[in-house]
Design an enzyme around this catalytic site. Structure first.
Site: not given
Length: 266
Positions: A62, A66, A216
């Site tokens: 993460t 990356k 989110y």
């Protein structure tokens, strides 16, 4: 013997990957342990080497590693090549393999919602790594057109130029955010506006049937505006679950159904 998996990043304590992978393991009867690894910003390569040297089976990657993971791989899948970023690592025959499961995670999330991608006309807001990571899987899912809109038009055009050689059968084009108009089946917000609290205005001349927010867990003006129009919406938790399931299936050869795990959001 319990197989060892982990997610590596910096920061890492917020990651929900262990919870997801342990839920998948329980549902499929697979014996694994999945932990978090904090890598120093200048020590990512050493951190993953240590993990595999100690018998680790697979790693998720993460922020902010990356792109580094992509550079370190000996073997890359086509979707990792297009994304130029890797979030899933494993070793095979002494070689480091890398994939990017974000795009397939999004496709599976959209399918779980019942949103049709075959022949879909899609608009993606933002031209960063999040957009690059989903272009190939959306095209492979049958999208007829993908338009990338970005504040800086040249950046959106560069992204299109980069991914075009990998994509056939889907029309790709770039526009600037102040040119937003037309009719789309699906609009995806891949900008960091929701994370930064920035307001992203969707003009009335822009029409769309469905709206997906990649972020989110935060209020999203993008989703609020879509909801005000009576359009079906979703935040990015289903994509998080989808990309985790795709990584799980690469490592373990079994793909649990995404819909079974969406209740973990609450």
């Amino acid at each position: 013997m319990t197989r060892q998996f982990a997610v590596v990043g910096n920061p890492i304590e917020h990651s929900r990957s262990p919870e997801l992978h342990h839920a998948f393991a329980k549902a499929t009867g697979i014996d694994l342990n999945y932990s978090r690894r904090l890598a120093p910003l200048d020590g990512f390569a050493a951190n993953i080497q240590e993990f595999f040297n100690q018998g680790g089976s697979g790693l998720n990657v993460t922020v902010p590693f990356k792109e580094q993971a992509y550079q370190l791989c000996d073997v890359l899948t086509p979707r990792a090549q297009v994304a130029r970023a890797v979030n899933t690592l494993w070793q095979q025959n002494g070689q480091l393999h890398g994939d990017n499961t974000d795009g397939q995670g999004l496709v599976d999330a959209l399918n779980a919602l019942g949103w049709k991608l075959e022949q879909a006309n899609i608009l993606i807001l933002g031209a960063g790594g999040a957009t690059r990571g989903v272009m190939l899987p959306l095209a492979q899912a049958g999208a007829s057109q993908i338009v990338v809109a970005n504040r800086t038009l040249s950046r959106a055009q560069q992204l299109i130029d980069d991914v075009q050689p990998f994509i056939t059968g889907t029309k790709l084009s770039a526009i600037s955010l102040d040119q937003l108009s037309g009719q789309f089946d699906l609009i995806i917000n891949a900008t960091s506006a929701s994370l930064s609290g920035e307001l992203l205005l969707l003009p009335p001349e822009l029409q769309f049937q469905q709206a997906y927010e990649m972020a989110y867990g935060k209020p999203s003006s993008f989703l609020e505006q879509a909801a005000q129009r009576g359009v079906p919406t979703s935040d990015g938790f289903s994509m998080l679950v989808g990309q985790a399931i795709e990584a799980f299936s690469i490592w373990n050869g079994i793909k649990p159904p995404l819909n079974d795990f969406l209740s973990l959001q609450h």
